[in-house]
Design a protein around this motif. Sequence first.
Motif, PDB file in Angstrom:
ATOM      1  N   THR A 249      34.725   6.927  17.995  1.00  0.00           N
ATOM      2  CA  THR A 249      33.562   7.763  17.674  1.00  0.00           C
ATOM      3  C   THR A 249      33.834   8.674  16.478  1.00  0.00           C
ATOM      4  O   THR A 249      32.917   9.010  15.728  1.00  0.00           O
ATOM      5  CB  THR A 249      33.153   8.610  18.892  1.00  0.00           C
ATOM      6  OG1 THR A 249      34.296   9.318  19.382  1.00  0.00           O
ATOM      7  CG2 THR A 249      32.591   7.736  19.997  1.00  0.00           C
ATOM      8  N   MET A 250      35.089   9.081  16.270  1.00  0.00           N
ATOM      9  CA  MET A 250      35.427   9.888  15.100  1.00  0.00           C
ATOM     10  C   MET A 250      35.271   9.067  13.823  1.00  0.00           C
ATOM     11  O   MET A 250      34.743   9.561  12.812  1.00  0.00           O
ATOM     12  CB  MET A 250      36.863  10.405  15.207  1.00  0.00           C
ATOM     13  CG  MET A 250      37.104  11.449  16.268  1.00  0.00           C
ATOM     14  SD  MET A 250      38.846  11.980  16.246  1.00  0.00           S
ATOM     15  CE  MET A 250      38.828  13.283  17.477  1.00  0.00           C
ATOM     16  N   PHE A 251      35.736   7.833  13.867  1.00  0.00           N
ATOM     17  CA  PHE A 251      35.597   6.967  12.693  1.00  0.00           C
ATOM     18  C   PHE A 251      34.124   6.735  12.377  1.00  0.00           C
ATOM     19  O   PHE A 251      33.715   6.744  11.214  1.00  0.00           O
ATOM     20  CB  PHE A 251      36.307   5.632  12.940  1.00  0.00           C
ATOM     21  CG  PHE A 251      37.804   5.712  12.825  1.00  0.00           C
ATOM     22  CD1 PHE A 251      38.449   5.379  11.643  1.00  0.00           C
ATOM     23  CD2 PHE A 251      38.577   6.128  13.890  1.00  0.00           C
ATOM     24  CE1 PHE A 251      39.826   5.461  11.528  1.00  0.00           C
ATOM     25  CE2 PHE A 251      39.958   6.218  13.794  1.00  0.00           C
ATOM     26  CZ  PHE A 251      40.585   5.882  12.604  1.00  0.00           C
ATOM     27  N   GLY A 252      33.323   6.524  13.424  1.00  0.00           N
ATOM     28  CA  GLY A 252      31.901   6.334  13.207  1.00  0.00           C
ATOM     29  C   GLY A 252      31.240   7.562  12.613  1.00  0.00           C
ATOM     30  O   GLY A 252      30.389   7.466  11.719  1.00  0.00           O
ATOM     31  N   ALA A 253      31.643   8.745  13.085  1.00  0.00           N
ATOM     32  CA  ALA A 253      31.062   9.989  12.571  1.00  0.00           C
ATOM     33  C   ALA A 253      31.396  10.192  11.098  1.00  0.00           C
ATOM     34  O   ALA A 253      30.547  10.633  10.307  1.00  0.00           O
ATOM     35  CB  ALA A 253      31.569  11.172  13.399  1.00  0.00           C
ATOM     36  N   LEU A 254      32.638   9.878  10.694  1.00  0.00           N
ATOM     37  CA  LEU A 254      33.024  10.017   9.287  1.00  0.00           C
ATOM     38  C   LEU A 254      32.310   8.983   8.421  1.00  0.00           C
ATOM     39  O   LEU A 254      31.846   9.286   7.318  1.00  0.00           O
ATOM     40  CB  LEU A 254      34.537   9.856   9.136  1.00  0.00           C
ATOM     41  CG  LEU A 254      35.404  10.941   9.780  1.00  0.00           C
ATOM     42  CD1 LEU A 254      36.876  10.574   9.644  1.00  0.00           C
ATOM     43  CD2 LEU A 254      35.144  12.295   9.138  1.00  0.00           C
ATOM     44  N   LEU A 255      32.232   7.759   8.927  1.00  0.00           N
ATOM     45  CA  LEU A 255      31.596   6.680   8.164  1.00  0.00           C
ATOM     46  C   LEU A 255      30.130   6.974   7.889  1.00  0.00           C
ATOM     47  O   LEU A 255      29.626   6.714   6.790  1.00  0.00           O
ATOM     48  CB  LEU A 255      31.738   5.363   8.946  1.00  0.00           C
ATOM     49  CG  LEU A 255      31.065   4.124   8.342  1.00  0.00           C
ATOM     50  CD1 LEU A 255      31.654   3.795   6.977  1.00  0.00           C
ATOM     51  CD2 LEU A 255      31.211   2.939   9.297  1.00  0.00           C
ATOM     52  N   HIS A 256      29.442   7.536   8.876  1.00  0.00           N
ATOM     53  CA  HIS A 256      27.998   7.750   8.750  1.00  0.00           C
ATOM     54  C   HIS A 256      27.632   9.161   8.309  1.00  0.00           C
ATOM     55  O   HIS A 256      26.446   9.497   8.265  1.00  0.00           O
ATOM     56  CB  HIS A 256      27.323   7.435  10.087  1.00  0.00           C
ATOM     57  CG  HIS A 256      27.539   6.028  10.560  1.00  0.00           C
ATOM     58  ND1 HIS A 256      27.178   4.935   9.813  1.00  0.00           N
ATOM     59  CD2 HIS A 256      28.109   5.547  11.701  1.00  0.00           C
ATOM     60  CE1 HIS A 256      27.498   3.822  10.462  1.00  0.00           C
ATOM     61  NE2 HIS A 256      28.070   4.161  11.604  1.00  0.00           N
ATOM     62  N   TYR A 257      28.626   9.973   7.941  1.00  0.00           N
ATOM     63  CA  TYR A 257      28.313  11.343   7.549  1.00  0.00           C
ATOM     64  C   TYR A 257      27.610  11.347   6.184  1.00  0.00           C
ATOM     65  O   TYR A 257      28.133  10.802   5.204  1.00  0.00           O
ATOM     66  CB  TYR A 257      29.579  12.197   7.471  1.00  0.00           C
ATOM     67  CG  TYR A 257      29.281  13.643   7.154  1.00  0.00           C
ATOM     68  CD1 TYR A 257      28.739  14.479   8.118  1.00  0.00           C
ATOM     69  CD2 TYR A 257      29.509  14.151   5.873  1.00  0.00           C
ATOM     70  CE1 TYR A 257      28.433  15.794   7.830  1.00  0.00           C
ATOM     71  CE2 TYR A 257      29.210  15.469   5.579  1.00  0.00           C
ATOM     72  CZ  TYR A 257      28.665  16.286   6.569  1.00  0.00           C
ATOM     73  OH  TYR A 257      28.361  17.592   6.271  1.00  0.00           O
ATOM     74  N   PRO A 258      26.429  11.976   6.092  1.00  0.00           N
ATOM     75  CA  PRO A 258      25.710  12.014   4.812  1.00  0.00           C
ATOM     76  C   PRO A 258      26.507  12.777   3.750  1.00  0.00           C
ATOM     77  O   PRO A 258      27.002  13.874   4.012  1.00  0.00           O
ATOM     78  CB  PRO A 258      24.412  12.764   5.161  1.00  0.00           C
ATOM     79  CG  PRO A 258      24.289  12.677   6.648  1.00  0.00           C
ATOM     80  CD  PRO A 258      25.684  12.643   7.176  1.00  0.00           C
ATOM     81  N   GLY A 259      26.663  12.201   2.602  1.00  0.00           N
ATOM     82  CA  GLY A 259      27.360  12.878   1.519  1.00  0.00           C
ATOM     83  C   GLY A 259      28.864  12.773   1.571  1.00  0.00           C
ATOM     84  O   GLY A 259      29.574  13.510   0.877  1.00  0.00           O
ATOM     85  N   ARG A 260      29.406  11.853   2.374  1.00  0.00           N
ATOM     86  CA  ARG A 260      30.868  11.717   2.449  1.00  0.00           C
ATOM     87  C   ARG A 260      31.471  11.332   1.104  1.00  0.00           C
ATOM     88  O   ARG A 260      32.638  11.596   0.838  1.00  0.00           O
ATOM     89  CB  ARG A 260      31.263  10.683   3.500  1.00  0.00           C
ATOM     90  CG  ARG A 260      30.731   9.287   3.261  1.00  0.00           C
ATOM     91  CD  ARG A 260      31.330   8.283   4.253  1.00  0.00           C
ATOM     92  NE  ARG A 260      30.612   7.020   4.247  1.00  0.00           N
ATOM     93  CZ  ARG A 260      30.699   6.116   3.290  1.00  0.00           C
ATOM     94  NH1 ARG A 260      31.489   6.345   2.257  1.00  0.00           N
ATOM     95  NH2 ARG A 260      30.003   4.990   3.336  1.00  0.00           N
TER      96      ARG A 260
END
Length: 521
Positions: A249-260
């Motif tokens: 879930t952490m990887f998913g949150a980083l991958l989908h974070y707007p403006g990463r």
Amino acid sequence: MNLGSIARDGAKRFPEREAVRLGTRVLSYADLDEQTARFAALLRERGMRPGDRVGVMLPNVVEFPLAYYAILRAGGIVVPMNVLLKRREIGFYLRDSGAEVLLAWHGFEAEARAGAEDARAELIPVEPADLADSLAGVPPMADVAEVGDDDTAVILYTSGTTGKPKGAELTHRSVLRNSEVVAMTATDVREGDVILGALPLFHIFGQTVGMNASLAAGATLVLLPKFDPEATLAAIEANRMTHFYGVPTMFGALLHYPGRERYDTSTLRICVTGGASMPVEVLHGFERAFSCEVLEGYGLSETSPVVTTNHAGRERRAGSVGTPIDGVEVRVVDDGDQPLPAGEVGEIVVRGHNVMKGYWRRPEATARAIRGGWFHTGDLGRTDQDGYFYIVDRKKELIIRGGYNVYPREVEEVLYEHPQIREAAVIGIPDEQWGEEIGAAVVLHEGERLEAKEVSSYVKERIAAYKYPRIVWFVDELPKGPTGKILKREIEWPDSAARLAEPSRQDLATRDRTADLRGER
């Protein structure tokens, strides 16, 4: 070797190198050694004896490694505890382990004090300035307590999904060897690398793979008290991180974070995921977005934790948790504990230096878990012809629909392929006709809309008809534990969730076959 010697040995090898960093606060390896030696002396002054259990209820702050290595140096046993525990739970952990002292972060003092009082244990609040003053007035403990390789170093309580939590006794050898093997042969941690400590250190993944392996290898551990996508991306850029460890879930949150894309994450070399199965789509997407190597591994609290992993610089197989680490044997067995050939699904069993001594003061539970020298994980898996392992699901999460086995992970992999779905969890729902029906709780990407029937049809087109979810509902978020792992046992389906499809001809044929086998027709 005493696990607490990690601090002393690091000071001998690279005293001036940064060991732990939190914001602007930095401890060199020499600082870590001196302060843990003073902390150990303080605990001895307070009456701690070798073999005593000490509760540690601290978040990801510098004081965690200080307390952890100090207790071990003094010959004690660490009992890590989730900082979010409440009075009743804290009291249980202290009473069950026999811990007479609890080191608790000052921000959680109210619940900690109440739990300690219930267990008749002494509470020592931990506040940085006060602790620093106390340590300054104590001469450092000159030696490291002598312990046996198989003496207990850590009592780590399992999640208790099948009843009250049980304390897994991890030895000095099991944790230290696991840390060293992981650093040297799996994650390619080198002197001078920078590791992000975003996983809770009271959890075995963050404790062994994050803290112990990093400090044993001479790397710098950068602590993040609470995982947040933006704060994590900023920390990777500011500290030029080489390694990131997290749950899916952490990887998913980083991958989908707007403006990463605004953050420079080019220094990332190795990322490791564990704690739950990583959807293949998330793994591939993360590697493309961050241009790094993602290694999926497998382990449990009872195995210190790492059992298998995909290894840095070697062939990796998406969807696989890799091959056994050095010194560890892994098998897939049937219900009679007989080894199964490649491709067949059975229970995963483990033997090696990483396996716990047993469950604390629970000989019957230990005997059930460790049979014939093999630890029985309760996880279902298979191997391929080359010895790569694949986790199919938890044995207890297996769904049996109309006599057919349905593995939730297989259905979840398809759901994660849908471009509008961010997260999903598949569970069995009691059903009078089929025994269990397949249900899916779904989280959509922000701004997306889907109908339940669309989700069900999408899966139905891609896997066997008996596997697709007939019950689908949408939620804003899925319940998660302290590491971010999805907690399926806490998922509830709404009364409004209705069956999306009438029984098909195949369904009816399956039902009739099942009835025949049971002698019901």
